[in-house]
Scaffold this motif. Structure first.
Motif, PDB file in Angstrom:
ATOM      1  N   ILE A   1     -68.609  60.097  67.846  1.00  0.00           N
ATOM      2  CA  ILE A   1     -69.318  61.234  67.270  1.00  0.00           C
ATOM      3  C   ILE A   1     -70.803  60.897  67.171  1.00  0.00           C
ATOM      4  CG2 ILE A   1     -69.446  62.800  65.304  1.00  0.00           C
ATOM      5  CD1 ILE A   1     -66.752  62.825  66.773  1.00  0.00           C
ATOM      6  N   PRO A   2     -71.672  61.714  67.794  1.00  0.00           N
ATOM      7  CA  PRO A   2     -73.113  61.460  67.690  1.00  0.00           C
ATOM      8  C   PRO A   2     -73.593  61.633  66.260  1.00  0.00           C
ATOM      9  CG  PRO A   2     -72.630  63.094  69.403  1.00  0.00           C
ATOM     10  CD  PRO A   2     -71.362  62.831  68.671  1.00  0.00           C
TER      11      PRO A   2
ATOM     12  N   ILE B   1     -60.133  63.855  82.728  1.00  0.00           N
ATOM     13  CA  ILE B   1     -60.907  62.747  82.163  1.00  0.00           C
ATOM     14  C   ILE B   1     -61.680  63.236  80.940  1.00  0.00           C
ATOM     15  CG2 ILE B   1     -61.152  61.525  84.347  1.00  0.00           C
ATOM     16  CD1 ILE B   1     -64.059  62.595  84.352  1.00  0.00           C
ATOM     17  N   ARG B   2     -62.106  62.289  80.138  1.00  0.00           N
ATOM     18  CA  ARG B   2     -62.986  62.574  79.002  1.00  0.00           C
ATOM     19  C   ARG B   2     -64.285  61.804  79.217  1.00  0.00           C
ATOM     20  NH1 ARG B   2     -60.549  65.243  74.718  1.00  0.00           N
ATOM     21  NH2 ARG B   2     -58.314  64.955  74.511  1.00  0.00           N
ATOM     22  N   ARG B   3     -65.394  62.509  79.039  1.00  0.00           N
ATOM     23  CA  ARG B   3     -66.713  61.864  79.102  1.00  0.00           C
ATOM     24  C   ARG B   3     -67.236  61.812  77.674  1.00  0.00           C
ATOM     25  NH1 ARG B   3     -71.617  63.672  82.869  1.00  0.00           N
ATOM     26  NH2 ARG B   3     -70.420  62.435  84.324  1.00  0.00           N
ATOM     27  N   LEU B   4     -67.560  60.620  77.223  1.00  0.00           N
ATOM     28  CA  LEU B   4     -68.061  60.453  75.860  1.00  0.00           C
ATOM     29  C   LEU B   4     -69.483  60.994  75.761  1.00  0.00           C
ATOM     30  CD1 LEU B   4     -66.630  56.930  75.076  1.00  0.00           C
ATOM     31  CD2 LEU B   4     -65.635  59.153  74.643  1.00  0.00           C
ATOM     32  N   THR B   5     -69.770  61.651  74.660  1.00  0.00           N
ATOM     33  CA  THR B   5     -71.065  62.316  74.522  1.00  0.00           C
ATOM     34  C   THR B   5     -72.210  61.355  74.247  1.00  0.00           C
ATOM     35  OG1 THR B   5     -70.500  62.741  72.222  1.00  0.00           O
ATOM     36  CG2 THR B   5     -70.093  64.510  73.781  1.00  0.00           C
TER      37      THR B   5
ATOM     38  N   GLN C   1     -62.581  54.739  66.745  1.00  0.00           N
ATOM     39  CA  GLN C   1     -63.560  55.812  66.808  1.00  0.00           C
ATOM     40  C   GLN C   1     -64.820  55.391  67.542  1.00  0.00           C
ATOM     41  OE1 GLN C   1     -64.196  57.423  62.899  1.00  0.00           O
ATOM     42  NE2 GLN C   1     -62.035  57.867  62.616  1.00  0.00           N
ATOM     43  N   THR C   2     -64.665  54.379  68.413  1.00  0.00           N
ATOM     44  CA  THR C   2     -65.793  53.911  69.209  1.00  0.00           C
ATOM     45  C   THR C   2     -65.370  53.791  70.664  1.00  0.00           C
ATOM     46  OG1 THR C   2     -65.205  51.604  68.796  1.00  0.00           O
ATOM     47  CG2 THR C   2     -66.830  52.609  67.309  1.00  0.00           C
ATOM     48  N   CYS C   3     -66.339  53.769  71.551  1.00  0.00           N
ATOM     49  CA  CYS C   3     -66.090  53.638  72.985  1.00  0.00           C
ATOM     50  C   CYS C   3     -65.408  52.296  73.260  1.00  0.00           C
ATOM     51  CB  CYS C   3     -67.411  53.718  73.734  1.00  0.00           C
ATOM     52  SG  CYS C   3     -67.285  53.360  75.500  1.00  0.00           S
ATOM     53  N   PRO C   4     -64.337  52.281  74.062  1.00  0.00           N
ATOM     54  CA  PRO C   4     -63.671  51.012  74.366  1.00  0.00           C
ATOM     55  C   PRO C   4     -64.552  50.038  75.140  1.00  0.00           C
ATOM     56  CG  PRO C   4     -62.339  52.873  75.096  1.00  0.00           C
ATOM     57  CD  PRO C   4     -63.640  53.418  74.637  1.00  0.00           C
ATOM     58  N   LEU C   5     -65.593  50.548  75.784  1.00  0.00           N
ATOM     59  CA  LEU C   5     -66.434  49.705  76.611  1.00  0.00           C
ATOM     60  C   LEU C   5     -67.646  49.155  75.864  1.00  0.00           C
ATOM     61  CD1 LEU C   5     -65.954  48.978  79.523  1.00  0.00           C
ATOM     62  CD2 LEU C   5     -67.488  50.805  80.196  1.00  0.00           C
ATOM     63  N   CYS C   6     -68.374  50.027  75.164  1.00  0.00           N
ATOM     64  CA  CYS C   6     -69.633  49.586  74.552  1.00  0.00           C
ATOM     65  C   CYS C   6     -69.650  49.701  73.025  1.00  0.00           C
ATOM     66  CB  CYS C   6     -70.799  50.380  75.128  1.00  0.00           C
ATOM     67  SG  CYS C   6     -70.765  52.129  74.709  1.00  0.00           S
TER      68      CYS C   6
ATOM     69  N   LEU D   1     -64.305  66.097  71.952  1.00  0.00           N
ATOM     70  CA  LEU D   1     -64.625  65.530  73.263  1.00  0.00           C
ATOM     71  C   LEU D   1     -64.049  66.411  74.374  1.00  0.00           C
ATOM     72  CD1 LEU D   1     -64.014  61.733  72.642  1.00  0.00           C
ATOM     73  CD2 LEU D   1     -66.187  62.941  72.737  1.00  0.00           C
ATOM     74  N   PRO D   2     -64.867  66.815  75.312  1.00  0.00           N
ATOM     75  CA  PRO D   2     -64.391  67.722  76.362  1.00  0.00           C
ATOM     76  C   PRO D   2     -63.492  67.020  77.376  1.00  0.00           C
ATOM     77  CG  PRO D   2     -66.647  67.072  76.792  1.00  0.00           C
ATOM     78  CD  PRO D   2     -66.276  66.484  75.462  1.00  0.00           C
TER      79      PRO D   2
END
Length: 170
Positions: free
Chosen positions: A134-135, A100-104, A124-129, A72-73
């Motif tokens: 990992i795609p 910051i980190r932007r999720l891919t 290993q998942t977005c805290p929001l959605c 993650l960049p």
């Protein structure tokens, strides 16, 4: 002017205090009875504050968290176009110099430290959605790198070569 003497609202706090102290007495009585019968483990323990504060030693991040952090960049908040107002993990507003980190997958944005802490708990998942970090198209590569980073292939190859050597000797 003064307070009126004959109003029942003035008696309520006194009645409430007496009721609470009676309930405290019953709690203490039950606690003594349970300890006498040897059933202390069924009671809720009282909170005992330590004399000296203990410092928690953070555990090292897992291999998967390290690999996800590598994938993650990290960018500066000022480099974004149309960013959100605040981080959904800590709820603090972003500032221009923040990393910051932007999720891919889902494109959600979080403070670097907030997301790193989230990944430190093996999330290993977005805290929001709850979209995976990992795609799908990168999942196989990620699994291979994770397998290599764990050192299991070396162990497996060494054991396999020993077994094949034994079979050749016999």
């Amino acid at each position: 002017m003064g307070f009126p003497v004959a109003y029942p609202e003035l008696l309520l706090p006194k009645l409430l205090l007496h009721t609470l102290s009676f309930l405290g007495f019953i709690r203490k009585l039950i606690s003594i009875l349970f300890s006498f019968l040897g059933l202390q483990e069924f009671l809720e323990p009282d909170i005992a504050w330590p004399e000296t504060p203990t410092t928690l030693v953070p555990s090292p991040p897992s291999v998967s968290a390290l690999l996800i952090r590598e994938i993650l960049p990290v960018i500066k908040f000022s480099d974004l176009v149309d960013p959100p107002d605040s981080c959904a993990v800590c709820l603090y507003e972003f500032e221009n110099q923040d990393d910051i980190r932007r999720l891919t997958n889902c494109r959600h944005i979080f403070h670097r430290s907030c997301l790193d802490r989230w990944m430190g708990y093996d999330q290993q998942t977005c805290p929001l959605c709850r979209t995976p970090f990992i795609p799908e198209e990168m999942q196989e590569t990620f699994n291979e790198r994770l397998w290599e980073a764990c050192g299991i292939p070396d162990l497996f190859d060494a054991e396999y070569s020993q077994i094949s050597d034994l079979q050749i000797i016999t």
